[in-house]
Design a protein around this motif. Structure first.
Motif, PDB file in Angstrom:
ATOM      1  N   GLU A   1      -5.620   2.612  -4.788  1.00  0.00           N
ATOM      2  CA  GLU A   1      -5.252   2.628  -6.219  1.00  0.00           C
ATOM      3  C   GLU A   1      -4.061   3.546  -6.482  1.00  0.00           C
ATOM      4  N   GLY A   2      -3.818   4.495  -5.561  1.00  0.00           N
ATOM      5  CA  GLY A   2      -2.748   5.465  -5.796  1.00  0.00           C
ATOM      6  C   GLY A   2      -1.448   5.114  -5.095  1.00  0.00           C
ATOM      7  N   LEU A   3      -1.385   3.945  -4.492  1.00  0.00           N
ATOM      8  CA  LEU A   3      -0.216   3.649  -3.655  1.00  0.00           C
ATOM      9  C   LEU A   3       0.978   3.140  -4.467  1.00  0.00           C
ATOM     10  N   ALA A   4       0.707   2.254  -5.410  1.00  0.00           N
ATOM     11  CA  ALA A   4       1.813   1.737  -6.228  1.00  0.00           C
ATOM     12  C   ALA A   4       2.154   2.760  -7.310  1.00  0.00           C
ATOM     13  N   THR A   5       3.395   2.788  -7.737  1.00  0.00           N
ATOM     14  CA  THR A   5       3.755   3.606  -8.897  1.00  0.00           C
ATOM     15  C   THR A   5       3.793   2.678 -10.114  1.00  0.00           C
ATOM     16  N   ALA A   6       3.957   3.282 -11.293  1.00  0.00           N
ATOM     17  CA  ALA A   6       4.040   2.458 -12.505  1.00  0.00           C
ATOM     18  C   ALA A   6       5.216   1.491 -12.409  1.00  0.00           C
ATOM     19  N   GLU A   7       6.250   1.896 -11.673  1.00  0.00           N
ATOM     20  CA  GLU A   7       7.460   1.069 -11.599  1.00  0.00           C
ATOM     21  C   GLU A   7       7.358  -0.031 -10.544  1.00  0.00           C
ATOM     22  N   ALA A   8       6.751   0.301  -9.412  1.00  0.00           N
ATOM     23  CA  ALA A   8       6.852  -0.669  -8.321  1.00  0.00           C
ATOM     24  C   ALA A   8       5.680  -0.597  -7.350  1.00  0.00           C
ATOM     25  N   PHE A   9       5.446  -1.725  -6.674  1.00  0.00           N
ATOM     26  CA  PHE A   9       4.534  -1.752  -5.546  1.00  0.00           C
ATOM     27  C   PHE A   9       5.126  -0.952  -4.403  1.00  0.00           C
ATOM     28  N   HIS A  10       4.262  -0.503  -3.507  1.00  0.00           N
ATOM     29  CA  HIS A  10       4.725   0.036  -2.227  1.00  0.00           C
ATOM     30  C   HIS A  10       5.295  -1.151  -1.435  1.00  0.00           C
ATOM     31  N   PRO A  11       6.317  -0.939  -0.615  1.00  0.00           N
ATOM     32  CA  PRO A  11       6.879  -2.060   0.165  1.00  0.00           C
ATOM     33  C   PRO A  11       5.821  -2.861   0.918  1.00  0.00           C
ATOM     34  N   LEU A  12       4.778  -2.195   1.410  1.00  0.00           N
ATOM     35  CA  LEU A  12       3.731  -2.939   2.123  1.00  0.00           C
ATOM     36  C   LEU A  12       3.005  -3.894   1.173  1.00  0.00           C
ATOM     37  N   GLN A  13       2.758  -3.438  -0.045  1.00  0.00           N
ATOM     38  CA  GLN A  13       2.085  -4.318  -1.008  1.00  0.00           C
ATOM     39  C   GLN A  13       2.972  -5.511  -1.343  1.00  0.00           C
ATOM     40  N   LYS A  14       4.277  -5.223  -1.427  1.00  0.00           N
ATOM     41  CA  LYS A  14       5.239  -6.271  -1.757  1.00  0.00           C
ATOM     42  C   LYS A  14       5.304  -7.336  -0.649  1.00  0.00           C
ATOM     43  N   THR A  15       5.453  -6.872   0.590  1.00  0.00           N
ATOM     44  CA  THR A  15       5.589  -7.851   1.679  1.00  0.00           C
ATOM     45  C   THR A  15       4.266  -8.572   1.915  1.00  0.00           C
ATOM     46  N   PHE A  16       3.143  -7.863   1.759  1.00  0.00           N
ATOM     47  CA  PHE A  16       1.849  -8.530   1.941  1.00  0.00           C
ATOM     48  C   PHE A  16       1.665  -9.632   0.900  1.00  0.00           C
ATOM     49  N   GLU A  17       2.151  -9.373  -0.317  1.00  0.00           N
ATOM     50  CA  GLU A  17       2.030 -10.399  -1.355  1.00  0.00           C
ATOM     51  C   GLU A  17       2.958 -11.580  -1.045  1.00  0.00           C
ATOM     52  N   GLU A  18       4.198 -11.247  -0.702  1.00  0.00           N
ATOM     53  CA  GLU A  18       5.181 -12.310  -0.452  1.00  0.00           C
ATOM     54  C   GLU A  18       4.768 -13.215   0.707  1.00  0.00           C
TER      55      GLU A  18
ATOM     56  N   GLY B   1      -7.737  -1.116   3.282  1.00  0.00           N
ATOM     57  CA  GLY B   1      -7.768  -0.335   4.519  1.00  0.00           C
ATOM     58  C   GLY B   1      -6.565  -0.627   5.394  1.00  0.00           C
ATOM     59  N   ILE B   2      -6.248  -1.897   5.529  1.00  0.00           N
ATOM     60  CA  ILE B   2      -5.123  -2.287   6.389  1.00  0.00           C
ATOM     61  C   ILE B   2      -3.830  -1.659   5.857  1.00  0.00           C
ATOM     62  N   ILE B   3      -3.639  -1.764   4.542  1.00  0.00           N
ATOM     63  CA  ILE B   3      -2.380  -1.274   3.972  1.00  0.00           C
ATOM     64  C   ILE B   3      -2.274   0.250   4.123  1.00  0.00           C
ATOM     65  N   LEU B   4      -3.392   0.956   3.937  1.00  0.00           N
ATOM     66  CA  LEU B   4      -3.327   2.411   4.096  1.00  0.00           C
ATOM     67  C   LEU B   4      -3.111   2.806   5.557  1.00  0.00           C
ATOM     68  N   SER B   5      -3.737   2.095   6.487  1.00  0.00           N
ATOM     69  CA  SER B   5      -3.489   2.388   7.905  1.00  0.00           C
ATOM     70  C   SER B   5      -2.023   2.129   8.240  1.00  0.00           C
ATOM     71  N   ALA B   6      -1.486   1.032   7.718  1.00  0.00           N
ATOM     72  CA  ALA B   6      -0.082   0.704   7.985  1.00  0.00           C
ATOM     73  C   ALA B   6       0.834   1.751   7.342  1.00  0.00           C
ATOM     74  N   LYS B   7       0.445   2.232   6.163  1.00  0.00           N
ATOM     75  CA  LYS B   7       1.273   3.246   5.507  1.00  0.00           C
ATOM     76  C   LYS B   7       1.362   4.528   6.359  1.00  0.00           C
ATOM     77  N   THR B   8       0.232   4.997   6.896  1.00  0.00           N
ATOM     78  CA  THR B   8       0.315   6.227   7.702  1.00  0.00           C
ATOM     79  C   THR B   8       1.153   5.980   8.942  1.00  0.00           C
ATOM     80  N   LEU B   9       1.058   4.778   9.492  1.00  0.00           N
ATOM     81  CA  LEU B   9       1.899   4.471  10.653  1.00  0.00           C
ATOM     82  C   LEU B   9       3.371   4.594  10.274  1.00  0.00           C
ATOM     83  N   LEU B  10       3.765   3.922   9.187  1.00  0.00           N
ATOM     84  CA  LEU B  10       5.192   3.905   8.829  1.00  0.00           C
ATOM     85  C   LEU B  10       5.685   5.284   8.383  1.00  0.00           C
TER      86      LEU B  10
END
Ligand SMILES: Cc1cc2nc3c(=O)[nH]c(=O)nc-3n(C[C@H](O)[C@H](O)[C@H](O)COP(=O)(O)OP(=O)(O)OC[C@H]3O[C@@H](n4cnc5c(N)ncnc54)[C@H](O)[C@@H]3O)c2cc1C
Lengths: 290, 160
Positions: free
Chosen positions: B76-93, B105-114
């Motif tokens: 819930e804390g990953l996106a800002t009011a302005e934008a998705f995190h790039p991972l959320q964006k690419t996962f959606e696209e 879980g996947i997105i948070l694991s990927a975030k720590t990796l990146l």
């Protein structure tokens, strides 16, 4: 989970005092990746959980005059990231890397792995192959024993209910000793070992095996040394044939069982091959450093 | 009961919970943050992955009191009011997820990796996601999503 009380002492002395007050109704909590799973499935819940993960004495990786000291609450991730371990004992990095997945390694600790003492534990073989010692604190003070003495049986160590594991020490002469670790699981990620193994030796004058050690996991009630294979190698020339022969001897020393992961026959095959490959890997490390 | 105060997604949140409460239970039941999921409840599936002090953990295996005083990041804390995190964006696209249960879980694991390794190999991505099981997708689109997000975060999206 059933109800329990939770305390988090901040020193070895206060852990020992808490155990004296509450054992045998207390359990120590490290990263919880073994214990919390157990507590979800047992009715035999302790009255008190003593969280030792915040005790400063149980943290840190550093060289002392006795050797490399690793706090019991050092996580597998911290081992993988430790510069001194990467440089001197890369086999420990490899072993830590095979434990579960990132999340498990971020919480799970070296001490918790050793105390749980399942035969397939991934940190056991490398540490046995390095003659590791463990420091234990209890009401009578602290004592140091070999890791080999520490392991008593499946899920059983020599820790008394009022004792705590403080740290693990790799003796000075073995810091940098060429060592290699291998694990075979049913998948590449997040799988317990069918067999894991480690070998170490110094390269003696005349290219001979000096102080060879072979340690094997998941093929006996506890992680074990293949001492006959070690005795065979000691003083012999480092050749592929001798490595293969040591593998055949190691097979005669193990007591594998058949379970849902593998048959005992398959485990024997793995031990012959892994012993040879671990020896070869340790030698390759020696050569790459020379 | 134990009082537990966490900084969750940048905000201080407190609750009084029995000591045997897991971090996952506290997040979901006390703080109404239901992004982290209860899957296997034994640390295998990674659906409950959250970041504590920047490190990914299985919230089902951590007691809430063990996280006391620390920073917790949930999906819930990953996106800002302005934008998705790039991972959320690419996962959606890419439609990287199907049912979506494993997604937080996947997105948070990927975030720590990146965060640690901005330009990972596919093998490194697989290693970083080994503790997050997905039963729908076969992982192909997930891997592509992480690769594309890395590209965006490195400012290379136009070269693609
Ligand atoms: C999904 C998953 C995958 C796993 N994969 C692997 C794997 O591939 N290989 C592997 O070897 N293990 C694996 N494990 C097991 C586990 O993660 C490791 O054994 C881990 O190192 C345990 O450490 P911990 O700190 O979490 O221990 P805890 O669960 O906190 O404690 C384990 C035991 O040690 C005792 N204890 C803890 N600290 C001390 C101390 N300082 N002194 C005395 N006693 C203490 C506890 O009372 C308990 O009995 C896996 C676990 C999970 C959940």
């Amino acid at each position: 989970m059933r109800a329990f009380d939770y305390i988090a002492p901040d020193s070895t002395e206060s852990v020992v005092a808490a155990l004296a007050a509450h054992s045998p109704n207390a359990r120590l909590l490290g990263g919880g990746t073994d214990l919390i799973v157990d507590l979800k499935h047992t009715s035999n819940t302790p009255k008190v959980l003593v969280d030792v993960s915040q005790v400063e004495d149980f943290h840190g990786i550093e060289m002392t005059d006795r050797g490399l000291r690793i706090g019991s609450m050092v996580t597998h991730t911290e081992i993988m990231k430790s510069e001194i371990i990467q440089k001197e004992l890369p086999a420990m990095v490899d072993a830590a890397h095979t434990v579960g997945a990132v999340q498990t390694r971020n919480l799970g600790t070296l001490g918790g792995n050793l105390v749980t003492c399942v035969p397939s534990m991934d940190s056991g073989p490398t540490l046995l192959a390095l003659d590791a010692l463990v420091t234990i604190a209890g009401p009578k003070g602290s004592r140091q024993i070999t890791l080999e003495e520490f392991f008593v049986g499946p899920r059983k160590t020599c820790l008394e209910p009022d004792e705590v594991l403080v740290d693990i020490i790799i003796p000075k002469e073995n810091v940098g000793k060429p060592t290699h670790f291998l694990k075979f699981g049913l998948r590449k990620g997040q799988a317990l070992a069918l067999v894991n193994a480690a070998a170490s030796f110094h390269v003696g004058d005349g290219n001979i095996f000096s102080a060879p050690r072979i340690a094997l996991g998941a093929v006996a009630p506890v992680v074990m040394r293949a001492t006959k294979a070690e005795d065979f190698l000691a003083g012999k020339e480092i050749t592929e044939a001798n490595m293969a022969e040591a593998g055949e001897i190691a097979v005669t020393e193990i007591k594998p069982i058949t379970d849902f992961r593998a048959s005992k026959e398959y485990r024997r095959e793995l031990v012959a091959v892994f012993t040879r490959r671990c020896l070869a890997g340790a030698y390759a490390l020696h050569q790459s450093r020379a | 009961m134990t009082d537990v105060t966490l900084t969750v997604n940048g905000k201080e949140r407190s609750a009084s919970v029995p000591p045997e409460t897991t971090l996952l239970e506290m997040l979901r039941s006390k703080l109404n943050l239901t992004g982290a999921k209860l899957g296997c409840d034994v640390g295998d599936c990674g659906a409950c992955t959250v970041l504590v002090a920047g490190k990914s953990v299985n919230a089902c295996l951590m007691l809430a009191v063990q996280a006391n005083g620390r920073d917790v990041l949930t999906i819930e804390g990953l996106a800002t009011a302005e934008a998705f995190h790039p991972l959320q964006k690419t996962f959606e696209e890419l439609a990287s997820l199907q049912c979506g249960f494993c997604g937080p879980g996947i997105i948070l694991s990927a975030k720590t990796l990146l965060d640690e390794n901005p330009d990972p190999t596919v093998q490194e991505i697989k290693d970083a996601l080994a503790g997050n099981l997905c039963r729908c997708t076969g992982y192909t689109k997930i891997l592509e999503g992480v690769v594309d997000a890395a590209r965006i975060m490195n400012g290379k999206q136009d070269a693609a």
